[in-house]
Design a protein around this motif. Sequence first.
Motif, PDB file in Angstrom:
ATOM      1  N   ASP A 134      -0.443 -34.956 -20.431  1.00 13.44           N
ATOM      2  CA  ASP A 134      -0.425 -36.014 -19.423  1.00 13.44           C
ATOM      3  C   ASP A 134      -0.001 -35.461 -18.059  1.00 13.44           C
ATOM      4  O   ASP A 134      -0.472 -35.926 -17.026  1.00 13.44           O
ATOM      5  N   LYS A 135       0.876 -34.453 -18.044  1.00 16.92           N
ATOM      6  CA  LYS A 135       1.279 -33.829 -16.771  1.00 16.92           C
ATOM      7  C   LYS A 135       0.060 -33.235 -16.065  1.00 16.92           C
ATOM      8  O   LYS A 135      -0.076 -33.348 -14.846  1.00 16.92           O
ATOM      9  N   LEU A 136      -0.828 -32.601 -16.832  1.00 13.83           N
ATOM     10  CA  LEU A 136      -2.054 -32.043 -16.244  1.00 13.83           C
ATOM     11  C   LEU A 136      -2.921 -33.153 -15.651  1.00 13.83           C
ATOM     12  O   LEU A 136      -3.499 -33.001 -14.568  1.00 13.83           O
ATOM     13  N   ILE A 137      -3.009 -34.260 -16.370  1.00 14.43           N
ATOM     14  CA  ILE A 137      -3.812 -35.400 -15.909  1.00 14.43           C
ATOM     15  C   ILE A 137      -3.184 -36.004 -14.650  1.00 14.43           C
ATOM     16  O   ILE A 137      -3.885 -36.284 -13.672  1.00 14.43           O
ATOM     17  N   PHE A 138      -1.860 -36.178 -14.652  1.00  9.92           N
ATOM     18  CA  PHE A 138      -1.176 -36.716 -13.473  1.00  9.92           C
ATOM     19  C   PHE A 138      -1.427 -35.805 -12.264  1.00  9.92           C
ATOM     20  O   PHE A 138      -1.698 -36.286 -11.162  1.00  9.92           O
ATOM     21  N   ASP A 139      -1.324 -34.475 -12.458  1.00  9.18           N
ATOM     22  CA  ASP A 139      -1.552 -33.531 -11.358  1.00  9.18           C
ATOM     23  C   ASP A 139      -2.974 -33.674 -10.816  1.00  9.18           C
ATOM     24  O   ASP A 139      -3.189 -33.689  -9.601  1.00  9.18           O
ATOM     25  N   TYR A 140      -3.942 -33.767 -11.723  1.00  9.78           N
ATOM     26  CA  TYR A 140      -5.341 -33.925 -11.314  1.00  9.78           C
ATOM     27  C   TYR A 140      -5.518 -35.211 -10.497  1.00  9.78           C
ATOM     28  O   TYR A 140      -6.157 -35.207  -9.443  1.00  9.78           O
ATOM     29  N   LEU A 141      -4.960 -36.309 -10.988  1.00  7.90           N
ATOM     30  CA  LEU A 141      -5.094 -37.595 -10.290  1.00  7.90           C
ATOM     31  C   LEU A 141      -4.413 -37.557  -8.930  1.00  7.90           C
ATOM     32  O   LEU A 141      -4.919 -38.137  -7.955  1.00  7.90           O
ATOM     33  N   LYS A 142      -3.290 -36.875  -8.829  1.00  6.99           N
ATOM     34  CA  LYS A 142      -2.604 -36.751  -7.549  1.00  6.99           C
ATOM     35  C   LYS A 142      -3.454 -35.927  -6.572  1.00  6.99           C
ATOM     36  O   LYS A 142      -3.583 -36.283  -5.396  1.00  6.99           O
ATOM     37  N   GLU A 143      -4.051 -34.826  -7.068  1.00  9.23           N
ATOM     38  CA  GLU A 143      -4.942 -34.014  -6.227  1.00  9.23           C
ATOM     39  C   GLU A 143      -6.125 -34.830  -5.701  1.00  9.23           C
ATOM     40  O   GLU A 143      -6.601 -34.583  -4.593  1.00  9.23           O
ATOM     41  N   GLN A 144      -6.581 -35.794  -6.491  1.00  8.82           N
ATOM     42  CA  GLN A 144      -7.699 -36.648  -6.095  1.00  8.82           C
ATOM     43  C   GLN A 144      -7.243 -37.843  -5.233  1.00  8.82           C
ATOM     44  O   GLN A 144      -8.039 -38.711  -4.908  1.00  8.82           O
ATOM     45  N   ASP A 145      -5.937 -37.876  -4.921  1.00 11.96           N
ATOM     46  CA  ASP A 145      -5.319 -38.949  -4.141  1.00 11.96           C
ATOM     47  C   ASP A 145      -5.469 -40.317  -4.832  1.00 11.96           C
ATOM     48  O   ASP A 145      -5.590 -41.355  -4.183  1.00 11.96           O
ATOM     49  N   LEU A 146      -5.438 -40.295  -6.178  1.00  8.52           N
ATOM     50  CA  LEU A 146      -5.503 -41.534  -6.946  1.00  8.52           C
ATOM     51  C   LEU A 146      -4.125 -41.972  -7.441  1.00  8.52           C
ATOM     52  O   LEU A 146      -3.935 -43.108  -7.844  1.00  8.52           O
ATOM     53  N   LEU A 147      -3.172 -41.038  -7.413  1.00  4.87           N
ATOM     54  CA  LEU A 147      -1.827 -41.291  -7.931  1.00  4.87           C
ATOM     55  C   LEU A 147      -0.804 -40.921  -6.867  1.00  4.87           C
ATOM     56  O   LEU A 147      -0.943 -39.905  -6.196  1.00  4.87           O
ATOM     57  N   ALA A 148       0.214 -41.783  -6.728  1.00  2.00           N
ATOM     58  CA  ALA A 148       1.280 -41.520  -5.763  1.00  2.00           C
ATOM     59  C   ALA A 148       2.202 -40.426  -6.280  1.00  2.00           C
ATOM     60  O   ALA A 148       2.324 -40.206  -7.453  1.00  2.00           O
TER      61      ALA A 148
END
Length: 132
Positions: free
Chosen positions: A118-132
């Motif tokens: 999930d940490k990898l997924i969170f990092d990916y989403l943050k890189e895509q500016d989808l997650l704060a």
Amino acid sequence: MKIIDKLAWIEIKDKTILSTISKGKQKYYIPGGKREQGETDEQALCREIKEELNVELRKDTLQYLGTFEAQADSHAEGIIVKMTCYTADYTGALAASAEIDHFRWLSSADKDKISEVDKLIFDYLKEQDLLA
């Protein structure tokens, strides 16, 4: 190397991601689970989300987001979880059900509360500016 094949539903609201915690567990996980014999990604994900959160994913909106791999939590070294992630709209009201104790909306600041994959997924989403 053993691979645990899992599916996950990525639901984002206000730059936070829907995460669940199972009864008796310490970490939050993105909702989803393992496929049963013969199930497609769509069938398995829709079944798991209905069981865990009591909502119906809209199959016509299902979109592949990515696949992520990491060491599986609480498993021997070398056992890898492969998480295939999809987004989808849903109908119904979210409600914890089956083995789910409760759900929360998490941001990247909550990475200490989640699994390695999930940490990898969170990092990916943050890189895509989808997650704060």
